[in-house]
Scaffold this active site. Structure first.
Site, mmCIF file in Angstrom:
data_model
loop_
_atom_site.group_PDB
_atom_site.id
_atom_site.type_symbol
_atom_site.label_atom_id
_atom_site.label_comp_id
_atom_site.label_asym_id
_atom_site.label_seq_id
_atom_site.Cartn_x
_atom_site.Cartn_y
_atom_site.Cartn_z
ATOM 1 N N LYS A 1 36.217 -79.417 -9.759
ATOM 2 C CA LYS A 1 36.748 -78.125 -9.309
ATOM 3 C C LYS A 1 35.806 -77.472 -8.304
ATOM 4 O O LYS A 1 34.691 -77.099 -8.647
ATOM 5 C CB LYS A 1 36.934 -77.161 -10.491
ATOM 6 C CG LYS A 1 37.751 -75.941 -10.074
ATOM 7 C CD LYS A 1 37.626 -74.771 -11.004
ATOM 8 C CE LYS A 1 36.411 -73.938 -10.748
ATOM 9 N NZ LYS A 1 36.424 -73.234 -9.443
ATOM 10 N N GLY B 1 25.818 -73.538 -10.434
ATOM 11 C CA GLY B 1 26.270 -72.163 -10.244
ATOM 12 C C GLY B 1 25.318 -71.194 -10.915
ATOM 13 O O GLY B 1 24.120 -71.484 -11.054
ATOM 14 N N SER B 2 25.853 -70.067 -11.360
ATOM 15 C CA SER B 2 24.998 -69.013 -11.896
ATOM 16 C C SER B 2 24.475 -69.360 -13.286
ATOM 17 O O SER B 2 25.128 -70.075 -14.054
ATOM 18 C CB SER B 2 25.778 -67.696 -11.951
ATOM 19 O OG SER B 2 26.890 -67.840 -12.811
ATOM 20 N N THR B 3 23.322 -68.810 -13.618
ATOM 21 C CA THR B 3 22.729 -69.026 -14.943
ATOM 22 C C THR B 3 23.646 -68.466 -16.029
ATOM 23 O O THR B 3 23.798 -69.064 -17.093
ATOM 24 C CB THR B 3 21.332 -68.365 -14.996
ATOM 25 O OG1 THR B 3 20.500 -69.085 -14.082
ATOM 26 C CG2 THR B 3 20.720 -68.420 -16.377
ATOM 27 N N GLU C 1 22.777 -77.088 -13.083
ATOM 28 C CA GLU C 1 21.869 -76.672 -12.002
ATOM 29 C C GLU C 1 22.116 -75.197 -11.770
ATOM 30 O O GLU C 1 23.168 -74.826 -11.248
ATOM 31 C CB GLU C 1 22.177 -77.438 -10.710
ATOM 32 C CG GLU C 1 22.014 -78.930 -10.786
ATOM 33 C CD GLU C 1 20.563 -79.356 -10.836
ATOM 34 O OE1 GLU C 1 19.662 -78.514 -10.570
ATOM 35 O OE2 GLU C 1 20.325 -80.522 -11.153
ATOM 36 N N GLU D 1 17.641 -63.220 -9.078
ATOM 37 C CA GLU D 1 18.090 -63.976 -7.913
ATOM 38 C C GLU D 1 19.008 -63.079 -7.087
ATOM 39 O O GLU D 1 19.990 -62.559 -7.587
ATOM 40 C CB GLU D 1 18.869 -65.203 -8.408
ATOM 41 C CG GLU D 1 19.319 -66.114 -7.299
ATOM 42 C CD GLU D 1 19.934 -67.413 -7.819
ATOM 43 O OE1 GLU D 1 20.821 -67.347 -8.698
ATOM 44 O OE2 GLU D 1 19.527 -68.485 -7.346
HETATM 45 P P1 NAI Z 1 29.620 -68.710 -10.577
HETATM 46 O O1 NAI Z 1 28.611 -69.387 -11.435
HETATM 47 O O2 NAI Z 1 30.575 -67.761 -11.210
HETATM 48 O O3 NAI Z 1 30.502 -69.816 -9.803
HETATM 49 C C1 NAI Z 1 30.168 -71.172 -9.635
HETATM 50 C C2 NAI Z 1 31.348 -72.055 -9.997
HETATM 51 O O4 NAI Z 1 31.643 -71.926 -11.379
HETATM 52 C C3 NAI Z 1 32.654 -71.727 -9.271
HETATM 53 O O5 NAI Z 1 33.353 -72.934 -9.023
HETATM 54 C C4 NAI Z 1 33.409 -70.901 -10.304
HETATM 55 O O6 NAI Z 1 34.814 -70.944 -10.134
HETATM 56 C C5 NAI Z 1 33.005 -71.574 -11.594
HETATM 57 N N1 NAI Z 1 33.073 -70.744 -12.800
HETATM 58 C C6 NAI Z 1 32.991 -69.398 -12.900
HETATM 59 N N2 NAI Z 1 33.068 -69.002 -14.187
HETATM 60 C C7 NAI Z 1 33.204 -70.134 -14.923
HETATM 61 C C8 NAI Z 1 33.307 -70.395 -16.326
HETATM 62 N N3 NAI Z 1 33.283 -69.410 -17.224
HETATM 63 N N4 NAI Z 1 33.403 -71.676 -16.739
HETATM 64 C C9 NAI Z 1 33.403 -72.691 -15.851
HETATM 65 N N5 NAI Z 1 33.321 -72.499 -14.512
HETATM 66 C C10 NAI Z 1 33.206 -71.241 -14.047
HETATM 67 O O7 NAI Z 1 28.839 -67.986 -9.414
HETATM 68 P P2 NAI Z 1 29.331 -66.784 -8.467
HETATM 69 O O8 NAI Z 1 29.996 -65.725 -9.256
HETATM 70 O O9 NAI Z 1 30.080 -67.353 -7.354
HETATM 71 O O10 NAI Z 1 27.926 -66.247 -7.930
HETATM 72 C C11 NAI Z 1 27.160 -65.345 -8.727
HETATM 73 C C12 NAI Z 1 25.688 -65.615 -8.603
HETATM 74 O O11 NAI Z 1 25.435 -66.911 -9.109
HETATM 75 C C13 NAI Z 1 25.127 -65.640 -7.187
HETATM 76 O O12 NAI Z 1 24.784 -64.383 -6.742
HETATM 77 C C14 NAI Z 1 23.929 -66.517 -7.382
HETATM 78 O O13 NAI Z 1 22.855 -65.757 -7.867
HETATM 79 C C15 NAI Z 1 24.350 -67.501 -8.450
HETATM 80 N N6 NAI Z 1 24.795 -68.791 -7.888
HETATM 81 C C16 NAI Z 1 23.927 -69.837 -7.934
HETATM 82 C C17 NAI Z 1 24.269 -71.033 -7.356
HETATM 83 C C18 NAI Z 1 23.336 -72.177 -7.356
HETATM 84 O O14 NAI Z 1 23.383 -72.995 -6.459
HETATM 85 N N7 NAI Z 1 22.499 -72.316 -8.366
HETATM 86 C C19 NAI Z 1 25.542 -71.218 -6.673
HETATM 87 C C20 NAI Z 1 26.427 -70.085 -6.731
HETATM 88 C C21 NAI Z 1 26.025 -68.916 -7.317
#
Ligand code: NAI
Ligand code: MG
Length: 484
Positions: free
Chosen positions: A184, A236-238, A258, A389
């Site tokens: 996804k 994605g996010s922690t 990660e 972050e």
């Molecule tokens: P997020 O962690 O919500 O999104 C990343 C992915 O996870 C997206 O594909 C999203 O649709 C999916 N996702 C969201 N909630 C989920 C759940 N409960 N179960 C499974 N999948 C889920 O990150 P978001 O809201 O886009 O960004 C928020 C913060 O996260 C950013 O400000 C940044 O600090 C951090 N982040 C870190 C990343 C990294 O490379 N480590 C990448 C993106 C965001």
């Protein structure tokens, strides 16, 4: 004329044929979402709607997982490793052949400068497939025993900061190890994953080996909770990483996560300062700072701090912010309105808590989501901008007096993904690298990536590694543990 101006050098978007709408990619073909729901993906630099994207819910996920399971049992797990490897090579070559098209689509959907998608994201994505193609028939050397087995069906969830590159970090090792996949992409950047679905068709990859479902966090959570998934790989996010860890507790699912970072970039007094300044800029302003391993906490030795900050401000004034499709652009658009809001909110606490803000002067476009390159000096360890972050072009500058203090401050974080060391002294670099609690440590450089090098973190930066032998091992199990 008193100064040199860059003429605009726009990349043509003619090569990118973006369809008006996209369905889900299941079983080797595009199929409609069962409930017919959809969402828009936009270009964050202009707010133009690029395409309508199918929204997958539980029923669609169930179909995708069933399809992946059947492809695993009937085809992929039975195929000789050498044959599997050929598909990875083929995908790698097609990505190279279609590199320009992928770069344009990535930049339009994500907002990152074309220079970065062209020179970093897409070439590295192809490199990941090439590297893992070589592994497919050598799995007995991956470190999980002499008869390693695939895990089965893996669910993969990726973020929006490096859409195709994160896809390749996930898909290439999973395929090389013999797993089938339901992936996804993030809701703001689904287009290159859908273009990749076409590449799977073009490569003749057996139907159902790679399935791509689009949607948001609810879709992601439904994939995590599907009973017939053997492993979840997430970037994605922690916060979401923790939620995933909770949902798979007491199941047989394995996971690699990660997550976030707040990397220290340490500049010692004996460093080559002009080089260090380039590294600092690359560390925090590459990809608009939307980088989990960004060098977002600059630690300067006190006696050189003023000089470095002055050089840094001068260098930041030369960063060209604007149209991501212009080949001269250094800093593109922030990926979404939500992300810009988050960046601003955390940055504002910097002012409120007493740090000093400085932003490079630049004219920001009126449409789209933008943020000028910004630094905060006078930051203390307790400030939110030193702890959390920000995931944007915002740097927090702290100082230290002794090397021991630098290490202490660098490790004083809940994260531990990456770190940077700038020094002319090899012994100091090795000493510091040994003491830093970070998964990746760069010295006299920053943000260097290679598919052969494992990447991952300590503490709340995640579980497991991606890339290299260690990343591959995360998609394998020794024969004795194979799930029946
Ligand atoms: P997020 O962690 O919500 O999104 C990343 C992915 O996870 C997206 O594909 C999203 O649709 C999916 N996702 C969201 N909630 C989920 C759940 N409960 N179960 C499974 N999948 C889920 O990150 P978001 O809201 O886009 O960004 C928020 C913060 O996260 C950013 O400000 C940044 O600090 C951090 N982040 C870190 C990343 C990294 O490379 N480590 C990448 C993106 C965001
Ligand atoms: Mg988009």
């Amino acid at each position: 004329m008193s100064e040199f101006e860059y003429a605009s050098a726009p990349e043509s978007r003619a090569i990118a044929k973006i369809a008006a709408s996209y369905d889900l990619f299941i079983g080797g073909k595009f199929v409609k979402a069962k409930k017919g729901k959809s969402f828009d993906t936009i270009n964050p630099a202009t707010e133009e709607v690029l395409a309508k994207i199918a929204y997958a819910d539980k029923l669609d996920i169930d179909l995708a997982v069933k399809t992946a399971r059947s492809a695993y049992t009937k085809i992929w797990s039975k195929m000789p490793a050498k044959e599997r490897s050929k598909y990875l090579y083929r995908i790698a070559r097609i990505l190279q052949e279609r590199a320009r098209e992928f770069a344009v689509v990535e930049t339009l959907d994500n907002g990152k400068p074309i220079r970065e998608s062209r020179d970093t994201d897409i070439p590295l994505a192809a490199a990941h497939f090439f590297y893992h193609a070589g592994w497919a028939d050598k799995l007995e050397y991956a470190g999980v025993g002499s008869k390693p087995k695939a895990l089965g069906v893996v669910g993969q969830i990726i973020p929006w900061n490096f859409p195709l590159l994160m896809l390749s970090w996930k898909i290439a090792p999973a395929l090389a190890a013999g797993n089938t996949i339901v992936l996804k992409p993030a809701e703001t950047t689904p287009l290159t994953a859908l273009l990749f679905a076409e590449v799977c068709q073009q490569a003749g990859l057996p139907d159902g080996v790679v399935n791509i479902i689009t949607g948001d966090g609810i879709t992601g959570a439904a994939l995590v909770n599907h009973a017939d998934i053997n492993k979840i790989a997430f970037t994605g996010s922690t916060e979401v990483g923790k939620a995933i860890a909770r949902s798979i507790a007491a199941t047989n699912k394995s996971a690699t996560l990660e997550l976030g970072g707040k990397a220290a970039n340490i500049v010692f007094e004996d460093a080559a300062l002009d080089e260090a300044v380039e590294g600092i800029v690359n560390g925090i302003f590459f990809n608009q700072g939307h980088v989990c391993c960004a060098g977002s906490r600059l630690l300067l030795q006190e006696n050189i701090a003023d000089e470095v900050v002055e050089k840094l401000k001068k260098r930041m004034s030369l960063i060209r912010v604007g149209d991501p499709m212009d080949k001269n652009t250094d800093l593109g658009a922030i990926n979404s309105a939500e992300q810009l809001k988050r960046i601003k909110e955390i940055s504002n606490t910097g002012d409120a808590e007493g740090a000093q803000r400085w932003s490079a002067e630049c004219k920001l476009p009126t449409k789209g989501f933008w943020m000028a390159p910004t630094i905060f000096t006078g930051v203390s360890q307790a400030h939110r901008i030193a702890r959390e972050e920000i995931f944007g072009p915002v740097l927090s500058v702290l100082t230290f007096r002794t090397p021991a203090e630098a290490i202490e401050k660098a490790n004083n974080t809940m994260y531990g993904l990456s770190a940077g060391i700038w020094s002319d002294k090899g012994s100091k670099i090795l000493w510091a690298a040994q003491k830093l609690k970070a998964g990746v440590i760069w010295s006299n450089t920053f943000n260097k990536f290679d598919p052969a090098s494992p990447f991952g973190g300590y503490k709340e930066s995640g579980w497991g590694r991606e890339g290299g032998r260690h990343g591959l091992a995360g998609y394998l199990t020794s024969e004795s543990k194979v799930k029946k």
